[in-house]
Enzyme design. Structure first.
Site, short mmCIF file in Angstrom:
data_model
loop_
_atom_site.label_atom_id
_atom_site.label_comp_id
_atom_site.label_asym_id
_atom_site.label_seq_id
_atom_site.Cartn_x
_atom_site.Cartn_y
_atom_site.Cartn_z
N TYR A 1 0.91 -1.28 0.02
CA TYR A 1 0.06 0.06 -0.06
C TYR A 1 1.10 1.17 -0.07
O TYR A 1 0.66 2.11 -0.87
CB TYR A 1 -1.15 -0.08 1.26
CG TYR A 1 -2.32 -0.70 0.94
CD1 TYR A 1 -2.33 -1.83 -0.13
CD2 TYR A 1 -3.48 -0.28 1.39
CE1 TYR A 1 -3.55 -2.33 -0.23
CE2 TYR A 1 -4.67 -1.19 1.24
CZ TYR A 1 -4.61 -1.96 0.33
OH TYR A 1 -6.01 -2.64 0.22
N GLU B 1 1.49 6.56 -6.89
CA GLU B 1 0.51 7.40 -7.18
C GLU B 1 0.76 8.90 -7.10
O GLU B 1 0.37 9.72 -8.00
CB GLU B 1 -0.89 7.03 -6.53
CG GLU B 1 -1.35 5.66 -6.97
CD GLU B 1 -2.43 5.34 -5.73
OE1 GLU B 1 -2.85 6.01 -5.16
OE2 GLU B 1 -2.50 3.90 -5.69
#
Length: 249
Positions: A171, A178
């Protein structure tokens, strides 16, 4: 009494049939998603090392071959966009996942994928793009099989453990990729005036995408923390009994 018993029996049979249809649908959905992301993982990792080790052309820095993202692009876009079904599942009560968490994750991923990465060709060959694809794929090839097997209470303990452990490194890796892609997309977005419009217009409303990205980059760590904390809470619920057994031993 007989008619009442028959009605109860019919109702029970109908409920079982509906449950069976729902389970078959969810199993099919999770298996298809797992296969799609497995394809992405295999082909992206297969090309990643060779691609990022190759020299660039002297002029323009153009890569000598297609990037890992370009190779799996159609699969990534298709299966990520299709995962909106999970938001619908939550809204319709088909699954018990929180609607807010499902929607936030889908919106965040899809925005980065479609608006930042896919729209800016110069980002396709970056390390961040490859890291994003591999982090997502690794997460999903564990998550979807565990969901499918869990529907029949057949999920192996090792897979359940992996499902609620692999997110710990992946994650942050995915979120970091991102944010890097959104950060790098700003220059192109500013130059191309991407997704932006100014007044006057019929709606009397202006929107600057670069400003939106700047604001999103500020709040993104907090949004990520919320999702990350939620996953740790889920991990404690799902694996707490495993930890207790080990301590007793």
């Amino acid at each position: 009494a007989a008619p009442t018993e028959r009605r109860l029996g019919t109702t029970a049979t109908t409920d079982m049939a509906r449950r069976s249809m729902k389970e078959r649908y969810l199993i099919a959905y999770n298996v298809i998603q797992a296969c799609g992301w497995a394809y992405v993982l295999v082909h992206a990792t297969q090309h990643a090392w060779e691609f990022h080790q190759q020299p660039t052309r002297a002029r323009g820095g153009a890569q000598l071959q297609s990037s890992p993202y370009d190779i799996v692009r159609d699969f990534v876009v298709t299966f990520q966009v299709a995962s909106f079904a999970e938001v619908a599942h939550s809204m319709l009560g088909i699954t018990r996942s929180p609607v807010g968490a499902a929607l936030m994750q889908w919106c965040g991923r899809t925005h980065v994928l479609m608006c930042a990465l896919d729209a800016v060709g110069a980002l396709h060959g970056t390390v961040a793009a490859t890291a994003l694809v591999i982090a997502w794929a690794l997460t999903e090839v564990v998550r979807y099989p565990s969901y499918a097997l869990g529907l029949y209470s057949q999920c192996p303990s090792w897979l359940n453990w992996l499902r609620y452990t692999i997110f710990i490194p992946l994650y942050p890796l995915g979120a970091g990729a991102e944010m890097k892609l959104m950060y790098d997309a700003r220059a192109f977005a500013r130059k191309a005036n991407m997704y932006s419009f100014s007044m006057p217009n019929a709606f009397n409303f202006a929107f600057d995408y670069v400003t939106f990205l700047n604001g999103l980059l500020i709040v993104y760590p907090f949004l990520f923390y919320s999702l990350y904390s939620y996953m740790f809470t889920q991990r404690k619920k799902k694996l707490g009994h495993v930890t207790s057994v080990k301590k007793q031993q």
